[in-house]
Design a protein around this motif. Structure first.
Motif, PDB file in Angstrom:
ATOM      1  N   LEU A 137      40.800  43.108   9.748  1.00 37.06           N
ATOM      2  CA  LEU A 137      41.546  41.850   9.853  1.00 37.06           C
ATOM      3  C   LEU A 137      40.860  40.730   9.081  1.00 37.06           C
ATOM      4  CD1 LEU A 137      42.832  41.831  13.542  1.00 37.06           C
ATOM      5  CD2 LEU A 137      43.946  42.692  11.473  1.00 37.06           C
ATOM      6  N   GLU A 138      39.528  40.701   9.123  1.00 40.69           N
ATOM      7  CA  GLU A 138      38.806  39.683   8.354  1.00 40.69           C
ATOM      8  C   GLU A 138      39.085  39.871   6.863  1.00 40.69           C
ATOM      9  OE1 GLU A 138      36.031  37.778   5.830  1.00 40.69           O
ATOM     10  OE2 GLU A 138      36.118  39.953   6.046  1.00 40.69           O
ATOM     11  N   GLN A 139      39.078  41.104   6.395  1.00 39.98           N
ATOM     12  CA  GLN A 139      39.329  41.354   4.974  1.00 39.98           C
ATOM     13  C   GLN A 139      40.769  41.028   4.586  1.00 39.98           C
ATOM     14  OE1 GLN A 139      37.264  42.298   2.186  1.00 39.98           O
ATOM     15  NE2 GLN A 139      35.968  41.323   3.720  1.00 39.98           N
ATOM     16  N   LEU A 140      41.727  41.295   5.466  1.00 42.54           N
ATOM     17  CA  LEU A 140      43.118  40.909   5.179  1.00 42.54           C
ATOM     18  C   LEU A 140      43.220  39.394   5.049  1.00 42.54           C
ATOM     19  CD1 LEU A 140      45.183  43.284   7.495  1.00 42.54           C
ATOM     20  CD2 LEU A 140      45.067  43.327   4.980  1.00 42.54           C
ATOM     21  N   TYR A 141      42.580  38.679   5.945  1.00 36.72           N
ATOM     22  CA  TYR A 141      42.580  37.220   5.878  1.00 36.72           C
ATOM     23  C   TYR A 141      41.951  36.759   4.563  1.00 36.72           C
ATOM     24  CZ  TYR A 141      41.505  32.361   6.995  1.00 36.72           C
ATOM     25  OH  TYR A 141      41.399  30.990   6.960  1.00 36.72           O
ATOM     26  N   ARG A 142      40.832  37.332   4.213  1.00 32.42           N
ATOM     27  CA  ARG A 142      40.146  36.993   2.950  1.00 32.42           C
ATOM     28  C   ARG A 142      41.075  37.272   1.766  1.00 32.42           C
ATOM     29  NH1 ARG A 142      34.710  36.245   1.753  1.00 32.42           N
ATOM     30  NH2 ARG A 142      34.199  36.823   3.894  1.00 32.42           N
ATOM     31  N   CYS A 143      41.791  38.386   1.809  1.00 32.34           N
ATOM     32  CA  CYS A 143      42.724  38.733   0.727  1.00 32.34           C
ATOM     33  C   CYS A 143      43.802  37.669   0.562  1.00 32.34           C
ATOM     34  CB  CYS A 143      43.383  40.085   0.990  1.00 32.34           C
ATOM     35  SG  CYS A 143      42.325  41.494   0.711  1.00 32.34           S
ATOM     36  N   PHE A 144      44.386  37.237   1.654  1.00 32.56           N
ATOM     37  CA  PHE A 144      45.432  36.217   1.561  1.00 32.56           C
ATOM     38  C   PHE A 144      44.873  34.894   1.041  1.00 32.56           C
ATOM     39  CE2 PHE A 144      47.972  39.027   4.358  1.00 32.56           C
ATOM     40  CZ  PHE A 144      49.152  39.031   3.612  1.00 32.56           C
ATOM     41  N   LYS A 145      43.653  34.553   1.423  1.00 32.83           N
ATOM     42  CA  LYS A 145      43.028  33.338   0.897  1.00 32.83           C
ATOM     43  C   LYS A 145      42.834  33.469  -0.619  1.00 32.83           C
ATOM     44  CE  LYS A 145      41.636  30.348   3.550  1.00 32.83           C
ATOM     45  NZ  LYS A 145      42.352  29.105   3.919  1.00 32.83           N
ATOM     46  N   ILE A 146      42.419  34.636  -1.080  1.00 33.58           N
ATOM     47  CA  ILE A 146      42.240  34.876  -2.516  1.00 33.58           C
ATOM     48  C   ILE A 146      43.590  34.799  -3.233  1.00 33.58           C
ATOM     49  CG2 ILE A 146      41.649  36.640  -4.239  1.00 33.58           C
ATOM     50  CD1 ILE A 146      39.434  37.583  -2.192  1.00 33.58           C
ATOM     51  N   ILE A 147      44.598  35.466  -2.695  1.00 32.00           N
ATOM     52  CA  ILE A 147      45.937  35.472  -3.305  1.00 32.00           C
ATOM     53  C   ILE A 147      46.470  34.056  -3.466  1.00 32.00           C
ATOM     54  CG2 ILE A 147      48.366  36.087  -2.863  1.00 32.00           C
ATOM     55  CD1 ILE A 147      47.261  38.716  -1.560  1.00 32.00           C
ATOM     56  N   HIS A 148      46.242  33.210  -2.465  1.00 33.82           N
ATOM     57  CA  HIS A 148      46.759  31.841  -2.485  1.00 33.82           C
ATOM     58  C   HIS A 148      45.769  30.844  -3.103  1.00 33.82           C
ATOM     59  CE1 HIS A 148      50.437  32.670  -0.246  1.00 33.82           C
ATOM     60  NE2 HIS A 148      49.714  33.560   0.406  1.00 33.82           N
ATOM     61  N   ALA A 149      44.673  31.361  -3.681  1.00 33.11           N
ATOM     62  CA  ALA A 149      43.646  30.528  -4.325  1.00 33.11           C
ATOM     63  C   ALA A 149      43.176  29.411  -3.385  1.00 33.11           C
ATOM     64  CB  ALA A 149      44.170  29.951  -5.641  1.00 33.11           C
ATOM     65  N   GLU A 150      42.988  29.774  -2.138  1.00 32.09           N
ATOM     66  CA  GLU A 150      42.507  28.824  -1.134  1.00 32.09           C
ATOM     67  C   GLU A 150      41.026  29.090  -0.859  1.00 32.09           C
ATOM     68  OE1 GLU A 150      46.791  28.637   1.207  1.00 32.09           O
ATOM     69  OE2 GLU A 150      45.072  29.573   2.181  1.00 32.09           O
ATOM     70  N   PRO A 151      40.279  28.045  -0.549  1.00 34.07           N
ATOM     71  CA  PRO A 151      38.859  28.264  -0.256  1.00 34.07           C
ATOM     72  C   PRO A 151      38.671  29.058   1.037  1.00 34.07           C
ATOM     73  CG  PRO A 151      39.473  25.989   0.200  1.00 34.07           C
ATOM     74  CD  PRO A 151      40.667  26.644  -0.417  1.00 34.07           C
ATOM     75  N   TYR A 152      37.637  29.847   1.043  1.00 33.56           N
ATOM     76  CA  TYR A 152      37.271  30.609   2.250  1.00 33.56           C
ATOM     77  C   TYR A 152      35.863  30.171   2.608  1.00 33.56           C
ATOM     78  CZ  TYR A 152      36.629  34.504   5.471  1.00 33.56           C
ATOM     79  OH  TYR A 152      36.430  35.273   6.597  1.00 33.56           O
ATOM     80  N   HIS A 153      35.731  29.530   3.727  1.00 35.81           N
ATOM     81  CA  HIS A 153      34.426  29.032   4.143  1.00 35.81           C
ATOM     82  C   HIS A 153      33.596  30.164   4.701  1.00 35.81           C
ATOM     83  CE1 HIS A 153      35.791  25.030   3.324  1.00 35.81           C
ATOM     84  NE2 HIS A 153      36.855  25.254   4.052  1.00 35.81           N
ATOM     85  N   LYS A 154      32.406  30.306   4.169  1.00 34.74           N
ATOM     86  CA  LYS A 154      31.528  31.399   4.554  1.00 34.74           C
ATOM     87  C   LYS A 154      30.759  31.071   5.806  1.00 34.74           C
ATOM     88  CE  LYS A 154      31.402  32.870  -0.105  1.00 34.74           C
ATOM     89  NZ  LYS A 154      30.962  32.792  -1.358  1.00 34.74           N
TER      90      LYS A 154
END
Length: 159
Positions: free
Chosen positions: A142-159
């Protein structure tokens, strides 16, 4: 996009349940996520190879019964293709662009997935050569799916 995560067994650990709940909430902005649990079989300590294969088959038939017709199926398999988060995001985006509205990601039980399910899947995906408890793997997925959608939408992902 509708994403069904079809997994063997129930999550018993509270901390994993909380993590899954958090990522389900985050993913709700990007997709309709369903987590479908099918019951697992008891594995005797002294089980034979034939018994273990039969258990994988029974669990696999339960999973197969829950896969929507026409769904793009990703089988999680230690021998599957290993992708970076960016590569997985591109793959997910390609599935979306291709017009598929349903994605099923299948996770086996403690013995893994039934060979027939793996062979019939559209894609075999490995997250690592490491072996993860299947309950924890669900959270990682689920974390990786969320990360994928953030990448697809060119949105920042806070580490």
């Amino acid at each position: 996009m509708n994403i069904d995560v079809i997994a063997v067994g129930r999550i018993k650990e509270k901390y994993i349940q909380e993590g899954i709940k958090e990522y389900k909430k985050r993913l709700s902005s990007y997709c309709k996520l369903n987590i479908i649990e099918v019951s697992d079989e008891k594995v005797p300590d002294d089980s034979s190879d034939a018994q273990r294969e039969r258990i994988r088959q029974v669990e696999g038939e339960r999973i197969r019964a829950r896969i929507k017709k026409g769904s793009y199926v990703i089988a999680t398999d230690i021998n599957g293709e290993e992708l970076s988060s960016e590569q997985l995001a591109r793959k997910l985006n390609d599935i979306i662009i291709s017009g598929k509205s349903d994605l099923s990601i299948i996770i086996g039980g403690s013995l893994g997935l039934w060979d027939q399910l793996i062979e019939s899947a559209d894609m075999r995906l490995s997250f690592s050569k490491f072996t993860f408890p299947h309950q924890l793997f669900r959270l990682i997925l689920l974390e990786q799916l969320y990360r994928c959608f953030k990448i697809i939408h060119a949105e920042p992902y806070h580490k």
